[in-house]
Scaffold this active site. Structure first.
Site, short mmCIF file in Angstrom:
data_model
loop_
_atom_site.label_atom_id
_atom_site.label_comp_id
_atom_site.label_asym_id
_atom_site.label_seq_id
_atom_site.Cartn_x
_atom_site.Cartn_y
_atom_site.Cartn_z
N GLU A 1 -99.20 25.41 108.89
CA GLU A 1 -98.82 27.01 108.53
C GLU A 1 -97.24 26.94 108.04
O GLU A 1 -96.50 26.64 108.43
CB GLU A 1 -98.73 27.55 110.23
CG GLU A 1 -98.54 29.08 110.23
CD GLU A 1 -98.03 29.61 111.26
OE1 GLU A 1 -97.01 30.49 111.26
OE2 GLU A 1 -98.51 29.33 112.31
N CYS B 1 -93.12 34.10 112.06
CA CYS B 1 -94.02 34.01 110.93
C CYS B 1 -94.77 35.00 110.61
O CYS B 1 -95.13 34.95 109.50
CB CYS B 1 -95.06 32.80 111.25
SG CYS B 1 -95.98 32.75 112.91
#
Length: 519
Positions: free
Chosen positions: A240, A277
């Site tokens: 990620e 994020c």
């Protein structure tokens, strides 16, 4: 069971793991895999729940260490411990339920072309897994976070490379997890913690490692991804990396509740100093709406000022990033001062530009600035906004704020192309841990189609194996006649959800009548 180099003082970070120590840890993980691959879901659930219980018991010890190293605050970190242990228990429940195995049975059929043999298929664990802890979630995405939880649940030993942003917390958490696993009867070598930049590189390249889970920067993740692919035996790298998480506010939504939306955006992009994020880094609004000024007013009302960031390096990168974007001729500063960021902290910054500017240079304007900033993009109409969204590239989330009765199909089609999770209300910060969650999207948000949050995260550390014309006794219990474990299975094309523990003996005998599977 775990390697953490002993510090000279209780407040010292552990020394970097040597190559010899890494080799020993990896060899132990390989030996442990011989046990975990044959373990039952009930055994693994017991191990995982023991780790969750131990972390809950150690919360009052761990939270102060985490706060000292990350500046995230006691309330946030206490909640994150609870999220982490709930996540561990969710995976324990999921593997007992059994549908994650995708157990499938096709009985012999001589009438098909070609004739079908007796085929039985399920997922099995890959082997030892490397996990890289994240900086911004020192519990939920770190030593005992989602990557570790899903890999252990799948039956894969785990070697965690601790993050340098919270080294003492990583080492202590690893000690607690390792002790709990050992006390619960897990095999020696099932879990280890290593440290050091070069150790991380060697870990990805180590012959015993079968997959990697990573949460971090685009540059660091891409470098490790390339290493994983250049191995003599390339392995999956589940990274990620970077996302700007666009938000589209329709003209009707802006007209109906602009102040509410501005306040919501201000709260979302400054949450945790913007170090999420899923931070909404790009917001598309109607041209001339004055939405940026409303966001500035919301920040003023909240008295949003400098807050400590995770590390001095992250703060410096944020300052450089926002200054670079703000310095462009086609970008206007609406709130904050990109040139006056203080060392070690982040202050909110709101920038504004146009769709023409971002379409002309998306690489520069859609660059993630990891911190409390957002870029407002003014559009002429929704079609103009969607053209800009298409230039965003892959993102973890995409959000639309609209009013009842608006035509959303064209918007949803575009948002679904570029994001893994599409929101129709609220703001993207905050990721529920559940069966239906998808935390992952097209490149550069992730390197894979899989999720790193929720039950489906298990799928990353499993691979399918089919057994053809196998004697019943040679099959895994999950595929045997009579369904002794009572798990959901697809039998001759029909999903069979057994009631209670009766199993699907009728299905195994050829009766394909079935009810919908739970979960």
């Amino acid at each position: 069971m775990t390697h953490t180099a002993a510090p000279d003082r209780t407040d010292a970070a552990p020394a970097d793991t040597t190559r010899e120590e890494l080799d020993a840890v990896a060899a132990a993980a390989r030996r442990a895999f011989a046990v975990t691959v044959a373990s039952t879901a009930a055994e693994r659930a017991t191990w995982i729940r023991a780790a969750a219980d131990a972390l809950d018991a150690a919360r009052d010890e761990l939270v102060p260490i985490a706060d000292e190293e990350t500046h995230l605050g006691t309330a946030r970190l206490t909640g994150e411990v609870a999220r982490t242990t709930a996540q561990l228990r969710l995976f324990a429940d999921a593997i007992l339920e059994g549908s994650y195995l995708e157990a499938t049975i096709d009985h012999p059929d001589a009438t098909t072309i070609p004739p079908r043999p007796n085929l039985r298929r399920m997922l099995r664990p890959l082997g030892p897994v490397a996990v890289f802890g994240a900086s911004n979630f020192p519990f939920a995405f770190s030593v005992a976070g989602g990557d570790t939880a899903s890999a252990l649940a799948a039956g894969c030993p785990v070697i965690v490379k601790g993050h340098p942003a919270h080294p003492r917390l990583s080492a202590r958490t690893a000690e607690i997890v390792a002790g709990a696993l050992d006390a619960a009867g897990a095999p020696e070598g099932i879990f280890a913690h290593v440290t050091g930049h070069e150790t991380g590189v060697a870990l990805v390249q180590h012959a015993e490692i079968r997959a990697v889970g990573f949460t971090g920067s685009l540059g660091g993740g891409r470098a490790l991804f390339d290493l994983a692919q250049r191995r003599p035996d390339p392995i999956p790298f589940y990274g990620e990396l970077s996302a700007v998480n666009p938000v589209l506010i329709t003209p009707a939504a802006d007209a109906a509740r602009a102040d509410e939306l501005a306040a919501g955006l201000a709260g979302s992009f400054t949450l945790g100093a913007g170090q999420f994020c899923t931070n909404p880094g790009v917001v598309l609004v109607p041209a001339g709406s004055g939405f940026g000024e409303r966001v500035r007013a919301a920040l003023d009302m909240a008295a949003a000022g400098p807050v400590p960031m995770l590390t001095d390096g992250i703060a410096a990168a944020f300052a450089a990033g926002v200054a670079g974007v703000a310095g462009r001729d086609d970008v206007e500063v609406v709130a904050g001062d990109p040139a006056a960021q203080q060392a070690g902290t982040g202050s909110p910054v709101v920038l504004r530009t146009t769709t023409a500017a971002v379409i002309a240079d998306p690489g520069a304007l859609f660059h993630e600035c990891f911190g409390p900033s957002t870029l407002i993009i003014e559009y002429a109409d929704v079609a103009d906004a969607l053209a800009a969204v298409r230039a965003v590239g892959g993102s973890l989330t995409a959000t639309v704020h609209a009013e009842p009765g608006e035509e959303l199909a064209p918007i949803v089609e575009v948002l679904s192309e570029i994001a893994g999770r599409v929101l129709f209300a609220g703001w993207p910060t905050g990721v529920a841990v559940s069966w239906a969650q998808q935390h992952g999207g097209p490149w550069p948000s992730t390197t894979t189609i899989h999720t790193s949050v929720g039950v489906s995260a298990l799928r990353r550390f499993l691979r399918p194996v089919a057994y053809q014309d196998a004697p019943d006794a040679a099959l895994p219990p999950e595929l045997r006649d009579g369904n002794p474990l009572g798990i959901p299975r697809r039998v001759d094309g029909v999903l069979v959800a057994p009631s209670g523990t009766a199993g699907d003996a009728a299905g195994a005998a050829g009766d394909t009548g079935a009810a919908p599977a739970a979960g």
